[in-house]
Design an enzyme around this catalytic site. Structure first.
Site, PDB file in Angstrom:
ATOM      1  N   GLU A   1      -3.966  -6.212  -9.880  1.00 41.66           N
ATOM      2  CA  GLU A   1      -3.409  -4.866  -9.778  1.00 41.66           C
ATOM      3  C   GLU A   1      -2.520  -4.543 -10.976  1.00 41.66           C
ATOM      4  O   GLU A   1      -2.589  -3.452 -11.545  1.00 41.66           O
ATOM      5  CB  GLU A   1      -2.632  -4.726  -8.468  1.00 41.66           C
ATOM      6  CG  GLU A   1      -1.887  -3.408  -8.301  1.00 41.66           C
ATOM      7  CD  GLU A   1      -2.792  -2.196  -8.242  1.00 41.66           C
ATOM      8  OE1 GLU A   1      -2.270  -1.073  -8.376  1.00 41.66           O
ATOM      9  OE2 GLU A   1      -4.026  -2.362  -8.084  1.00 41.66           O
TER      10      GLU A   1
ATOM     11  N   HIS B   1      -4.408  -3.926 -14.228  1.00 36.46           N
ATOM     12  CA  HIS B   1      -4.959  -2.565 -14.189  1.00 36.46           C
ATOM     13  C   HIS B   1      -3.883  -1.544 -14.524  1.00 36.46           C
ATOM     14  O   HIS B   1      -4.117  -0.597 -15.292  1.00 36.46           O
ATOM     15  CB  HIS B   1      -5.542  -2.294 -12.793  1.00 36.46           C
ATOM     16  CG  HIS B   1      -6.113  -0.924 -12.641  1.00 36.46           C
ATOM     17  ND1 HIS B   1      -5.681  -0.039 -11.668  1.00 36.46           N
ATOM     18  CD2 HIS B   1      -7.066  -0.259 -13.342  1.00 36.46           C
ATOM     19  CE1 HIS B   1      -6.350   1.086 -11.778  1.00 36.46           C
ATOM     20  NE2 HIS B   1      -7.196   0.986 -12.783  1.00 36.46           N
TER      21      HIS B   1
ATOM     22  N   HIS C   1     -24.929   8.918   1.508  1.00 38.24           N
ATOM     23  CA  HIS C   1     -24.947   8.444   0.126  1.00 38.24           C
ATOM     24  C   HIS C   1     -26.371   8.098  -0.299  1.00 38.24           C
ATOM     25  O   HIS C   1     -26.779   8.367  -1.440  1.00 38.24           O
ATOM     26  CB  HIS C   1     -24.040   7.220  -0.006  1.00 38.24           C
ATOM     27  CG  HIS C   1     -23.873   6.747  -1.424  1.00 38.24           C
ATOM     28  ND1 HIS C   1     -23.545   7.584  -2.461  1.00 38.24           N
ATOM     29  CD2 HIS C   1     -23.987   5.505  -1.973  1.00 38.24           C
ATOM     30  CE1 HIS C   1     -23.461   6.892  -3.581  1.00 38.24           C
ATOM     31  NE2 HIS C   1     -23.736   5.629  -3.321  1.00 38.24           N
TER      32      HIS C   1
END
Length: 336
Positions: A76, A79, A251
């Protein structure tokens, strides 16, 4: 000199944006989206992650609902570091554009739009964490990253307008067809983001059927409720099976529609135009479309292996950029 520096920064921002998008997908798909329960730091630390026994014990005491997992926390934070660096590059781009605004070949509007967008993206990143992976925010964050990527490509394509590297429009109809293709793809990417954010990617573990049925029980109302309030964690998903199946089925239907339309569009560009650049654009769209469909099917058949799932996001980004490029090619007079 000013313009040269501007476009070098723009190229660096484009490359880093793609990295940030891929890293974001990797963080999300490896269940590290809440690896740091606070923002912008991680367990109260701005430049580090608790990895020593004493630090971990202190962090666990401060955040008892989210025990420290150093590996997820580092994913995290890496990023975030990359996203923060991207923000600085976009800021530099806006400053350079404003300083050179009196030059006739200096884009100004789009760099300022990008600065506003990256600020909003940082807010979405914060809400992703503080609102505990709320699906509508996660989806919006993905779309914001891809919008940033697309606008940077549009900006860089405009660099060559005065060099006459772009094609002349052969048919006004192609502009409408290309724009529709872009709109359909954006809608499908949004559906993909909604599928991932609601942990519905494996709601149908078989293909082409879904749970051994062609049309299983569906629940559209629950599947597409955008707001469910705050104060709850969406990690792992909160929807029942029928709602997740609905998202997954939609989708798939979206993928079929986009595949048919972009397949037709690429055929038209390759077979019915005489412009070499347009033919190459059509060929690139066709290749990326085939790869993306293959990755989507592989995600289901192989039960969402992380490398394939991340590559699926990368494929969507590249396919999007091919459509953005096509639209720019068909509008050589476009300015920024």
């Amino acid at each position: 000199m000013q313009t040269t520096t501007f476009y070098r920064v723009a190229w660096a921002a484009l490359a880093l944006t793609f990295v940030v998008v891929i890293l974001g997908a990797y963080v999300r798909l490896s269940d590290a989206g809440l690896g740091c329960p606070d923002w912008p730091g991680c367990y109260g630390q701005l430049l580090d992650v608790p990895d020593q026994a004493a630090q971990i014990a202190e962090a666990n005491s401060a955040y008892p609902h989210r025990p420290v997992e150093p590996a997820k926390a580092w994913k995290e934070m890496i990023h975030r570091y990359c996203a923060g660096t991207l923000g600085l590059l976009i800021l530099a781009l806006a400053v350079l554009a404003w300083r050179g605004r009196r030059q006739t070949d200096q884009p100004v509007t789009l760099p300022l739009v990008l600065l506003g967008l990256i600020i909003f993206q940082s807010m979405l990143g914060m809400w992703t964490v503080t609102w505990q992976l709320k699906p509508v925010v996660v989806m919006a964050h993905l779309l914001g990253g891809l919008t940033t990527l697309s606008l940077l490509v549009w900006l860089l394509l405009g660099q060559h307008n005065n060099r006459k590297l772009l094609v002349t429009v052969e048919s006004r109809a192609l502009r409408s067809y290309a724009l529709l293709g872009l709109a359909l793809l954006v809608g499908q990417i949004a559906l993909g983001g909604w599928t991932s954010a609601n942990y519905a990617a494996l709601a149908c573990p078989d293909f082409p059927t879904c749970q051994s049925q062609w049309w299983p029980p569906l629940d559209f109302r629950e599947a597409f409720t955008p707001w469910r309030g705050l104060g709850r964690s969406y990690e792992g998903g909160v929807l029942a099976n029928d709602a997740r199946v609905t998202i997954h089925i939609m989708h798939r239907i979206g993928a079929l529609i986009v595949a048919l339309y972009l397949g037709w569009l690429s055929w038209r560009l390759v077979a019915t135009t005489r412009n070499r650049t347009l033919q190459l654009a059509g060929g690139a769209i066709a290749v990326l479309l085939i790869v993306q469909l293959g990755l989507g099917i592989a995600n289901v058949m192989l039960h969402l292996p992380l490398p394939v799932a991340v590559a699926h996001t990368g494929g969507a980004a590249l396919l999007l950029l091919s459509l953005v490029t096509l639209n720019h090619l068909l509008r050589p007079e476009a300015t920024v």
